[in-house]
Design an enzyme around this catalytic site. Sequence first.
Site, PDB file in Angstrom:
ATOM      1  N   SER A  77       5.844 -75.493 -85.619  1.00  0.00           N
ATOM      2  CA  SER A  77       6.146 -75.346 -84.167  1.00  0.00           C
ATOM      3  C   SER A  77       5.107 -75.867 -83.314  1.00  0.00           C
ATOM      4  O   SER A  77       3.861 -75.511 -83.452  1.00  0.00           O
ATOM      5  CB  SER A  77       6.484 -74.038 -83.823  1.00  0.00           C
ATOM      6  OG  SER A  77       7.451 -73.358 -84.815  1.00  0.00           O
ATOM      7  N   ARG A  93       1.160 -64.834 -82.682  1.00  0.00           N
ATOM      8  CA  ARG A  93       0.435 -66.109 -82.891  1.00  0.00           C
ATOM      9  C   ARG A  93      -1.051 -66.026 -82.144  1.00  0.00           C
ATOM     10  O   ARG A  93      -1.754 -66.904 -81.675  1.00  0.00           O
ATOM     11  CB  ARG A  93       0.979 -67.058 -82.230  1.00  0.00           C
ATOM     12  CG  ARG A  93       2.267 -67.955 -82.893  1.00  0.00           C
ATOM     13  CD  ARG A  93       2.416 -68.048 -84.272  1.00  0.00           C
ATOM     14  NE  ARG A  93       3.437 -68.785 -84.811  1.00  0.00           N
ATOM     15  CZ  ARG A  93       4.402 -67.911 -85.434  1.00  0.00           C
ATOM     16  NH1 ARG A  93       4.159 -66.526 -85.456  1.00  0.00           N
ATOM     17  NH2 ARG A  93       5.658 -68.466 -85.832  1.00  0.00           N
ATOM     18  N   GLU A 111       1.052 -74.161 -79.307  1.00  0.00           N
ATOM     19  CA  GLU A 111       0.862 -73.458 -80.349  1.00  0.00           C
ATOM     20  C   GLU A 111      -0.392 -74.023 -81.235  1.00  0.00           C
ATOM     21  O   GLU A 111      -0.998 -73.412 -81.863  1.00  0.00           O
ATOM     22  CB  GLU A 111       1.935 -72.976 -81.233  1.00  0.00           C
ATOM     23  CG  GLU A 111       1.968 -71.785 -82.132  1.00  0.00           C
ATOM     24  CD  GLU A 111       2.260 -71.878 -83.355  1.00  0.00           C
ATOM     25  OE1 GLU A 111       1.253 -72.265 -84.093  1.00  0.00           O
ATOM     26  OE2 GLU A 111       3.416 -72.103 -83.885  1.00  0.00           O
TER      27      GLU A 111
HETATM   28  N1  EPU Z   1      17.115 -73.644 -81.406  1.00  0.00           N
HETATM   29  C1  EPU Z   1      17.549 -74.629 -80.350  1.00  0.00           C
HETATM   30  N2  EPU Z   1      17.322 -75.862 -80.810  1.00  0.00           N
HETATM   31  C2  EPU Z   1      16.876 -76.291 -82.066  1.00  0.00           C
HETATM   32  C3  EPU Z   1      16.307 -75.515 -82.713  1.00  0.00           C
HETATM   33  C4  EPU Z   1      16.443 -73.887 -82.411  1.00  0.00           C
HETATM   34  O1  EPU Z   1      18.255 -74.286 -79.412  1.00  0.00           O
HETATM   35  O2  EPU Z   1      16.491 -77.693 -82.208  1.00  0.00           O
HETATM   36  C5  EPU Z   1      17.297 -72.119 -81.024  1.00  0.00           C
HETATM   37  C6  EPU Z   1      18.463 -71.411 -81.519  1.00  0.00           C
HETATM   38  O3  EPU Z   1      18.927 -70.903 -80.375  1.00  0.00           O
HETATM   39  C7  EPU Z   1      17.843 -70.541 -82.369  1.00  0.00           C
HETATM   40  C8  EPU Z   1      16.581 -70.469 -81.774  1.00  0.00           C
HETATM   41  O4  EPU Z   1      16.245 -71.499 -81.050  1.00  0.00           O
HETATM   42  O5  EPU Z   1      18.441 -69.480 -82.724  1.00  0.00           O
HETATM   43  C9  EPU Z   1      15.585 -70.137 -82.714  1.00  0.00           C
HETATM   44  O6  EPU Z   1      15.194 -71.071 -83.859  1.00  0.00           O
HETATM   45  P1  EPU Z   1      14.477 -70.868 -85.071  1.00  0.00           P
HETATM   46  O7  EPU Z   1      14.991 -69.817 -85.881  1.00  0.00           O
HETATM   47  O8  EPU Z   1      14.367 -72.116 -85.739  1.00  0.00           O
HETATM   48  O9  EPU Z   1      13.139 -70.281 -84.778  1.00  0.00           O
HETATM   49  P2  EPU Z   1      11.792 -70.791 -83.674  1.00  0.00           P
HETATM   50  O10 EPU Z   1      11.973 -69.649 -82.579  1.00  0.00           O
HETATM   51  O11 EPU Z   1      12.151 -72.174 -83.223  1.00  0.00           O
HETATM   52  C10 EPU Z   1       9.938 -69.466 -84.792  1.00  0.00           C
HETATM   53  C11 EPU Z   1       8.652 -69.630 -85.086  1.00  0.00           C
HETATM   54  C12 EPU Z   1       8.536 -70.586 -86.444  1.00  0.00           C
HETATM   55  C13 EPU Z   1       9.159 -69.703 -87.715  1.00  0.00           C
HETATM   56  C14 EPU Z   1      10.662 -69.456 -87.107  1.00  0.00           C
HETATM   57  C15 EPU Z   1      11.365 -68.638 -88.212  1.00  0.00           C
HETATM   58  C16 EPU Z   1       7.348 -69.764 -83.171  1.00  0.00           C
HETATM   59  C17 EPU Z   1       6.558 -70.842 -82.363  1.00  0.00           C
HETATM   60  N3  EPU Z   1       7.856 -70.565 -84.198  1.00  0.00           N
HETATM   61  O12 EPU Z   1      10.733 -70.585 -84.491  1.00  0.00           O
HETATM   62  O13 EPU Z   1       7.280 -70.791 -87.017  1.00  0.00           O
HETATM   63  O14 EPU Z   1       9.593 -70.531 -88.836  1.00  0.00           O
HETATM   64  O15 EPU Z   1      10.889 -68.809 -85.764  1.00  0.00           O
HETATM   65  O16 EPU Z   1      11.271 -67.214 -88.054  1.00  0.00           O
HETATM   66  O17 EPU Z   1       7.362 -68.592 -82.926  1.00  0.00           O
HETATM   67  C18 EPU Z   1       5.547 -72.306 -86.588  1.00  0.00           C
HETATM   68  O18 EPU Z   1       4.947 -71.328 -85.957  1.00  0.00           O
HETATM   69  O19 EPU Z   1       4.997 -73.384 -87.054  1.00  0.00           O
HETATM   70  C19 EPU Z   1       6.524 -71.974 -87.121  1.00  0.00           C
HETATM   71  C20 EPU Z   1       7.490 -73.037 -87.720  1.00  0.00           C
END
Ligand code: EPU
Length: 339
Positions: A239, A164, A335
């Site tokens: 995010s 990012r 972010e």
């Molecule tokens: N999780 C929780 N609670 C929640 C949601 C997720 O505990 O409410 C935990 C779970 O363990 C899950 C992990 O977080 O496995 C990862 O969750 P998720 O796959 O939804 O991804 P994220 O890390 O929350 C990142 C990016 C997103 C992108 C997704 C998918 C960042 C800041 N965000 O989110 O990007 O779509 O991975 O690759 O890196 C954005 O940048 O606006 C964005 C949406």
Amino acid sequence: MDIQENVDLLPFNTFHLSATARYFAVIRSISDAQHVFASEVFKKNEVLILGGGSNMLLTRDFNGLVIKNELKGINIVDESDANVMLKVQSGENWHGLVMHCVEKDLGGIENLSLIPGTVGAAPMQNIGAYGVEIEKVIHNVEAIELKTGHVRVFSKEECLFGYRESIFKQELKNQYFISSITLTLTKKDHQFNVSYGAIQDVLRERNVEKLTLRAVSDAIIFIRKSKLPDPDLIGNAGSFFKNPSVDFHFFSALKEKFPTVPSFPGEKNLIKIPAAWLIENCGWKGKTLENIGVHKHQALVLVNYGGGEGKKIWQLAQDIQRSVKEKFHIDLHAEVNVI
Ligand code: EPU
């Protein structure tokens, strides 16, 4: 092209927040851009460049010049048997570009389906999702220096991409206006990236045997729709925080205290922890404070249910940061750009 005054930014940000821009100009061509950059209003005021407004939180009126990017155009600039170089103007809608590429069977950005915002914002923060970041397909980025109006082409290496991050958010912050990007995409033998568990689950449920760009894109659209609120319906900026990284020692101690903490390999041998997990485990998930809150399916997404104020969302964000710090001793960094 004229510069308007006192324009409400509500239609121009996906959080649906009302804030007045003292000056407002729409750019539809490079010469529009150079004209605005040479104007007195530009030289004498704070400037905010707006793409899709999908990665910002407006907490106040903007007593300066807001520039709305409407540069349009998608063109093939080079082609071989295996690849295409696509030059895309920065005011194009990002998801529109992904759909264009899926339709034309050009591979490389299908995992980035349904990300809100414009093409110009994509390299700015090296957008990424489901195992792919835009840097993977960037050939170069063309930008106009605000001070001089000169056009400069940045090679992929010069963009200094990170998680990012890019040079446009760091050393060159507020110094360049990204006018176009050129991507290298595959015409055949696409390299699919379906390592993300949820993609595999959806493809299996749909009995997809032969991977196509369309099948991968459709699966990602389905996953995003099931977890992330549609900004047309509920104000949000995706995010809100970045996922924090910690070193191995810190992580081992954390894991001992909280054995279920998930983790992913990060940059520079660090360990990435999902901010959503930290936020959820501080009890914030689904919490509503009048007309704003934390999304019920994704704790990393702050939402405006309608009529919320940017200041209050920022207050909520800071309360979340404080409680994550207290419980886990980890700093969460926004972010989104907070104005
Ligand atoms: N999780 C929780 N609670 C929640 C949601 C997720 O505990 O409410 C935990 C779970 O363990 C899950 C992990 O977080 O496995 C990862 O969750 P998720 O796959 O939804 O991804 P994220 O890390 O929350 C990142 C990016 C997103 C992108 C997704 C998918 C960042 C800041 N965000 O989110 O990007 O779509 O991975 O690759 O890196 C954005 O940048 O606006 C964005 C949406």
